[in-house]
Design a protein around this motif. Structure first.
Motif, PDB file in Angstrom:
ATOM      1  N   LEU A 150       0.713  -1.274   0.137  1.00 56.95           N
ATOM      2  CA  LEU A 150      -0.403  -0.239  -0.105  1.00 56.95           C
ATOM      3  C   LEU A 150       0.768   1.148   0.072  1.00 56.95           C
ATOM      4  CD1 LEU A 150      -3.227   1.156   0.435  1.00 56.95           C
ATOM      5  CD2 LEU A 150      -2.516   1.007   2.532  1.00 56.95           C
ATOM      6  N   MET A 151       2.054   1.364   0.841  1.00 59.63           N
ATOM      7  CA  MET A 151       2.786   2.482   0.673  1.00 59.63           C
ATOM      8  C   MET A 151       3.315   2.697  -0.689  1.00 59.63           C
ATOM      9  SD  MET A 151       4.947   1.250   3.880  1.00 59.63           S
ATOM     10  CE  MET A 151       5.760   2.854   4.516  1.00 59.63           C
ATOM     11  N   ALA A 152       3.660   1.395  -1.228  1.00 60.16           N
ATOM     12  CA  ALA A 152       4.500   1.156  -2.608  1.00 60.16           C
ATOM     13  C   ALA A 152       3.713   1.949  -4.122  1.00 60.16           C
ATOM     14  CB  ALA A 152       4.863   0.073  -2.849  1.00 60.16           C
ATOM     15  N   ARG A 153       2.069   1.859  -3.427  1.00 62.48           N
ATOM     16  CA  ARG A 153       1.336   1.830  -4.166  1.00 62.48           C
ATOM     17  C   ARG A 153       1.213   3.600  -4.829  1.00 62.48           C
ATOM     18  NH1 ARG A 153       0.467   1.932  -8.979  1.00 62.48           N
ATOM     19  NH2 ARG A 153       0.996  -0.220  -9.150  1.00 62.48           N
ATOM     20  N   HIS A 154       0.501   4.096  -2.947  1.00 65.20           N
ATOM     21  CA  HIS A 154       1.253   5.256  -3.609  1.00 65.20           C
ATOM     22  C   HIS A 154       1.571   6.020  -4.523  1.00 65.20           C
ATOM     23  CE1 HIS A 154      -0.388   9.222  -1.837  1.00 65.20           C
ATOM     24  NE2 HIS A 154       0.989   9.297  -0.678  1.00 65.20           N
ATOM     25  N   LEU A 155       2.964   6.093  -3.643  1.00 66.32           N
ATOM     26  CA  LEU A 155       4.514   6.556  -4.144  1.00 66.32           C
ATOM     27  C   LEU A 155       4.741   6.739  -6.275  1.00 66.32           C
ATOM     28  CD1 LEU A 155       7.297   5.923  -1.459  1.00 66.32           C
ATOM     29  CD2 LEU A 155       6.036   7.800  -2.371  1.00 66.32           C
ATOM     30  N   LEU A 156       4.078   5.401  -6.005  1.00 67.82           N
ATOM     31  CA  LEU A 156       3.953   4.911  -7.769  1.00 67.82           C
ATOM     32  C   LEU A 156       2.193   5.555  -8.271  1.00 67.82           C
ATOM     33  CD1 LEU A 156       4.120   1.007  -7.357  1.00 67.82           C
ATOM     34  CD2 LEU A 156       6.261   2.385  -9.047  1.00 67.82           C
ATOM     35  N   ASP A 157       1.646   5.739  -8.166  1.00 64.54           N
ATOM     36  CA  ASP A 157       0.518   6.416  -8.380  1.00 64.54           C
ATOM     37  C   ASP A 157       1.321   7.914  -8.391  1.00 64.54           C
ATOM     38  OD1 ASP A 157      -1.155   4.193  -8.513  1.00 64.54           O
ATOM     39  OD2 ASP A 157      -2.351   4.907  -6.628  1.00 64.54           O
ATOM     40  N   TYR A 158       1.729   8.929  -7.625  1.00 65.66           N
ATOM     41  CA  TYR A 158       2.516   9.879  -7.749  1.00 65.66           C
ATOM     42  C   TYR A 158       3.624   9.822  -8.373  1.00 65.66           C
ATOM     43  CZ  TYR A 158      -0.614  12.326  -4.204  1.00 65.66           C
ATOM     44  OH  TYR A 158      -1.017  12.818  -3.766  1.00 65.66           O
ATOM     45  N   GLY A 159       4.135   9.065  -9.333  1.00 64.80           N
ATOM     46  CA  GLY A 159       5.173   9.216  -9.761  1.00 64.80           C
ATOM     47  C   GLY A 159       6.414   8.440 -10.139  1.00 64.80           C
ATOM     48  N   HIS A 160       5.823   8.290  -8.146  1.00 70.97           N
ATOM     49  CA  HIS A 160       7.704   8.023  -7.789  1.00 70.97           C
ATOM     50  C   HIS A 160       8.415   6.514  -8.432  1.00 70.97           C
ATOM     51  CE1 HIS A 160       7.979  11.935  -5.388  1.00 70.97           C
ATOM     52  NE2 HIS A 160       6.984  11.434  -5.181  1.00 70.97           N
ATOM     53  N   ARG A 161       9.429   6.742  -9.660  1.00 71.08           N
ATOM     54  CA  ARG A 161      10.465   5.549  -9.533  1.00 71.08           C
ATOM     55  C   ARG A 161      11.644   5.043  -9.072  1.00 71.08           C
ATOM     56  NH1 ARG A 161       6.706   5.329 -11.465  1.00 71.08           N
ATOM     57  NH2 ARG A 161       4.961   5.650 -13.295  1.00 71.08           N
ATOM     58  N   ASP A 162      11.946   6.461  -8.370  1.00 69.36           N
ATOM     59  CA  ASP A 162      13.698   5.810  -8.166  1.00 69.36           C
ATOM     60  C   ASP A 162      13.493   6.117  -6.633  1.00 69.36           C
ATOM     61  OD1 ASP A 162      15.754   5.156 -10.354  1.00 69.36           O
ATOM     62  OD2 ASP A 162      14.786   6.935 -10.437  1.00 69.36           O
TER      63      ASP A 162
END
Length: 372
Positions: A171-183
């Motif tokens: 869930l933590m990772a999905r939130h960051l991915l949704d905001y376009g965070h790749r690195d």
């Protein structure tokens, strides 16, 4: 003079163990006996004129008002929140709570476990997983005394309030991915064998990025294992977050987001970033987990994962009370046997420390300019 009848005499005549006779006649067994066995023991005891010694009745009365809580540390607000939930229910029901702070030391945990037979509490709550070397011993205690584990372990054979840390990490990772965070980076206390729940949260985070084809873009930064051997202080996890972030910034310059295993680590991350002149979330997004009381304060406003910590404490104590009450009742001549497993779905609490990654925010701004 007629010899006094003992539970051993009844056991011989009934063809069962003395322990079975004791548990049946004292109505405090938490294992299943057949209706026939219970009726046979009670009938033989009556025929032989057996009476339960008064000293046992007094002991039962004393034990009925004390609940023991095993806690690995009292320096993290997470455990304070659990204790508040436990104590709220205990107070409502007229029970006292005594906390055994193990400080994550095997020797201390062992000492407290040895005391349980003499203390004879009404119930025991573990606010974390028992150390693996004591799991068998804890299981044996649970057969005699209501015992609940607020657990991150997948399969426990006792009552448990469960937490799927893999799901939390995803869930933590999905939130960051949704905001376009790749690195991105994940900062954590030591990932030792004794602290498997930490690894589960990291594992879930990495799995979500791997599923997006970005597994190689995640940096895992864990504190040295020796830190788990030190006596924890109120700012131990904050310092870990702070120091590991300093190291991370010296090694990588392409990161756009950092996740902390919990909120206390996230506070350390934020202070280190601000000291290095990073804007949050402009230059770097930060996410934590636990939703402790400080996380919602306006000047922090930390994005975090809510998994209903005080409610877990309340549920754990409620299970203890239910078990105590059910041991006094019978159903079709025997005590009901049950195992409780409760699990809450974690929930994202998005606040002001996360936003779009720098590259994506720049692209979005460019699109808006072109539209105009």
């Amino acid at each position: 003079m007629r010899k006094k009848v003992t539970s051993t005499d009844i056991a011989k005549k009934a063809g069962v163990s003395q322990a079975t006779v004791s548990m049946v006649l004292n109505h405090k067994y938490n294992v299943s006996f057949s209706k026939e066995t219970v009726e046979k023991i009670e009938r033989i005891a009556k025929e032989m004129g057996y009476t339960i010694p008064k000293r046992r009745q007094r002991k039962e009365s004393r034990k009925g008002k004390l609940i023991i809580v095993f806690c690995p540390t009292l320096t993290n607000p997470y455990y304070v929140m659990l204790l508040q939930g436990i104590e709220a229910v205990a107070k409502e029901e007229g029970y006292s709570v005594f906390t055994c702070n193990t400080q994550r030391e095997l020797k201390l945990e062992e000492q407290y476990l040895k005391l349980m037979s003499s203390v004879d509490p009404a119930g025991i709550i573990y606010t974390c997983n028992p150390s693996s070397v004591f799991m068998e011993q804890v299981g044996e205690i649970a057969k005699k005394i209501p015992l609940v584990i607020i657990s991150n372990r997948e399969k426990v054979q006792v009552d448990a309030i469960n937490q799927d840390n893999t799901k939390v990490g995803r869930l933590m990772a999905r939130h960051l991915l949704d905001y376009g965070h790749r690195d991105v980076a994940f900062i954590t206390p030591p990932l030792t064998q004794r602290q498997k729940q930490r690894s589960k949260r990291v594992q879930g985070f990495v799995q979500e990025y791997e599923q997006a084809g970005l597994g190689d873009r995640v940096v895992i930064k864990a504190a040295d294992a020796s830190l788990d051997e030190q006596l924890p202080s109120p700012d131990s996890e904050y310092k870990m977050g702070y120091n590991l972030t300093k190291e991370l910034l010296a090694e990588y310059d392409n990161l756009t987001a950092i996740a902390g295993l919990n909120d206390m680590m996230a506070f350390g991350i934020m202070d280190a970033l601000q000291e290095e002149k990073y804007k949050i979330p402009g230059d770097m997004s930060v996410i934590g987990c636990d939703n402790i009381i400080f996380s919602g304060m306006s000047h922090l406003s930390l994005t975090t994962i809510e998994h209903f910590v005080p409610l877990k404490g309340r549920d754990a104590c409620d299970i203890i009370i239910r078990k105590i009450k059910s041991s006094k009742d019978t159903y079709d001549g025997t005590n009901p046997i049950s195992i409780y497993h409760i699990e809450y779905e974690p929930k994202l609490i998005a606040r002001k420390t996360t936003s779009y990654a720098r590259e994506k925010r720049t692209k979005e701004a460019g699109k808006k300019r072109n539209i105009k």
